[in-house]
Design a protein around this motif. Structure first.
Motif, mmCIF file in Angstrom:
data_model
loop_
_atom_site.group_PDB
_atom_site.id
_atom_site.type_symbol
_atom_site.label_atom_id
_atom_site.label_comp_id
_atom_site.label_asym_id
_atom_site.label_seq_id
_atom_site.Cartn_x
_atom_site.Cartn_y
_atom_site.Cartn_z
ATOM 1 N N LYS A 107 0.881 -1.170 0.000
ATOM 2 C CA LYS A 107 0.000 0.000 0.000
ATOM 3 C C LYS A 107 0.917 1.218 0.000
ATOM 4 O O LYS A 107 1.887 1.269 0.766
ATOM 5 C CB LYS A 107 -0.879 -0.032 1.241
ATOM 6 C CG LYS A 107 -1.737 1.189 1.460
ATOM 7 C CD LYS A 107 -2.685 1.014 2.641
ATOM 8 C CE LYS A 107 -1.987 1.159 3.948
ATOM 9 N NZ LYS A 107 -2.902 1.247 5.102
ATOM 10 N N VAL A 108 0.646 2.186 -0.864
ATOM 11 C CA VAL A 108 1.456 3.404 -0.945
ATOM 12 C C VAL A 108 0.551 4.601 -0.705
ATOM 13 O O VAL A 108 -0.511 4.722 -1.322
ATOM 14 C CB VAL A 108 2.140 3.533 -2.327
ATOM 15 C CG1 VAL A 108 2.882 4.858 -2.436
ATOM 16 C CG2 VAL A 108 3.088 2.374 -2.564
ATOM 17 N N THR A 109 0.980 5.482 0.185
ATOM 18 C CA THR A 109 0.250 6.719 0.460
ATOM 19 C C THR A 109 1.147 7.890 0.098
ATOM 20 O O THR A 109 2.285 7.971 0.575
ATOM 21 C CB THR A 109 -0.176 6.804 1.939
ATOM 22 O OG1 THR A 109 -0.999 5.681 2.247
ATOM 23 C CG2 THR A 109 -0.930 8.090 2.222
ATOM 24 N N ILE A 110 0.629 8.782 -0.748
ATOM 25 C CA ILE A 110 1.367 9.980 -1.168
ATOM 26 C C ILE A 110 0.531 11.194 -0.788
ATOM 27 O O ILE A 110 -0.662 11.251 -1.102
ATOM 28 C CB ILE A 110 1.613 9.989 -2.693
ATOM 29 C CG1 ILE A 110 2.413 8.755 -3.105
ATOM 30 C CG2 ILE A 110 2.323 11.277 -3.121
ATOM 31 C CD1 ILE A 110 2.529 8.570 -4.612
ATOM 32 N N LYS A 111 1.145 12.156 -0.097
ATOM 33 C CA LYS A 111 0.422 13.394 0.221
ATOM 34 C C LYS A 111 1.386 14.571 0.226
ATOM 35 O O LYS A 111 2.572 14.425 0.532
ATOM 36 C CB LYS A 111 -0.326 13.285 1.548
ATOM 37 C CG LYS A 111 0.547 13.239 2.773
ATOM 38 C CD LYS A 111 -0.288 13.220 4.029
ATOM 39 C CE LYS A 111 0.623 13.336 5.247
ATOM 40 N NZ LYS A 111 -0.102 13.468 6.478
ATOM 41 N N VAL A 160 10.161 11.135 2.595
ATOM 42 C CA VAL A 160 9.773 12.376 1.924
ATOM 43 C C VAL A 160 10.590 12.541 0.649
ATOM 44 O O VAL A 160 11.693 12.009 0.532
ATOM 45 C CB VAL A 160 9.962 13.622 2.827
ATOM 46 C CG1 VAL A 160 8.994 13.610 3.999
ATOM 47 C CG2 VAL A 160 11.398 13.749 3.316
ATOM 48 N N LEU A 161 10.021 13.271 -0.309
ATOM 49 C CA LEU A 161 10.736 13.568 -1.546
ATOM 50 C C LEU A 161 10.193 14.855 -2.146
ATOM 51 O O LEU A 161 9.155 15.364 -1.733
ATOM 52 C CB LEU A 161 10.626 12.413 -2.535
ATOM 53 C CG LEU A 161 9.235 11.962 -2.975
ATOM 54 C CD1 LEU A 161 8.755 12.716 -4.181
ATOM 55 C CD2 LEU A 161 9.277 10.487 -3.292
ATOM 56 N N SER A 196 5.133 13.571 1.117
ATOM 57 C CA SER A 196 5.369 12.473 2.034
ATOM 58 C C SER A 196 4.955 11.211 1.287
ATOM 59 O O SER A 196 3.906 11.183 0.644
ATOM 60 C CB SER A 196 4.493 12.647 3.281
ATOM 61 O OG SER A 196 4.403 11.442 3.996
ATOM 62 N N ILE A 197 5.792 10.191 1.323
ATOM 63 C CA ILE A 197 5.448 8.923 0.689
ATOM 64 C C ILE A 197 5.694 7.811 1.700
ATOM 65 O O ILE A 197 6.755 7.731 2.308
ATOM 66 C CB ILE A 197 6.215 8.672 -0.623
ATOM 67 C CG1 ILE A 197 5.778 7.373 -1.257
ATOM 68 C CG2 ILE A 197 7.697 8.719 -0.412
ATOM 69 C CD1 ILE A 197 6.172 7.213 -2.702
#
Length: 160
Positions: free
Chosen positions: A51-55, A70-71, A86-87
């Protein structure tokens, strides 16, 4: 002759200024893997889903994270204000019967891309440590404007 060459070059540059791919920001959200594969069956049996969460986050949150999970969105141009993200990658661990968060750090783009990242990865499950931190074994994330395309972490490949 130099003037003709200069004018021709200028014409080509102006004509092609709209050429090339359109950069779109990375999509925010939570994404679930739909396919899992690995050459190492034991790893595939330990980590069965991702599961990947990107915000989007603020610059201050980015700096406070000190490079962990973070990136900077590679789709933002040099002229635009940077977009900080944030990943979080969670792997479903059969042993604990839940998603466990992977620590990602030391990010870098694969040269010539804005959407393929390498990072180091770390996960501790009941004292068992899993690391992707060598040159030949790093976490690879292929992200695009539709979210994560695929990731490889701990020798397991997840497609979204």
């Amino acid at each position: 002759m130099k003037k003709i060459g200069l004018i021709f070059s200028l014409f080509i540059v102006l004509m092609c200024s709209g050429c090339g791919p359109t950069k779109k920001p990375l999509l925010e959200g939570t994404f679930y893997s739909i396919e899992v594969s690995s050459k190492k069956e034991d790893m595939k049996d330990k980590f069965t889903e991702a599961k990947v969460t990107i915000k989007e986050i603020t610059k201050e949150e980015y700096e406070e994270a000190n490079g962990v999970n973070v990136l900077i969105d590679g789709y933002t141009s040099q002229i635009e204000e940077k977009r900080y993200l944030s990943i979080e990658i969670y792997l479903y661990v059969v042993e604990t019967d839940q998603y466990e968060k992977v620590k990602l750090y030391d990010w870098y783009f694969i040269e010539g891309t804005q959407q393929v990242f390498h990072s180091k990865a770390y996960l501790n499950i009941n004292g068992q440590e899993y690391l992707d931190n060598k040159n030949d074994s790093t976490c690879i994330l292929h992200l695009d404007e539709n979210g994560p395309f695929c990731i490889t972490v701990f020798d397991v490949h997840y497609c979204f």
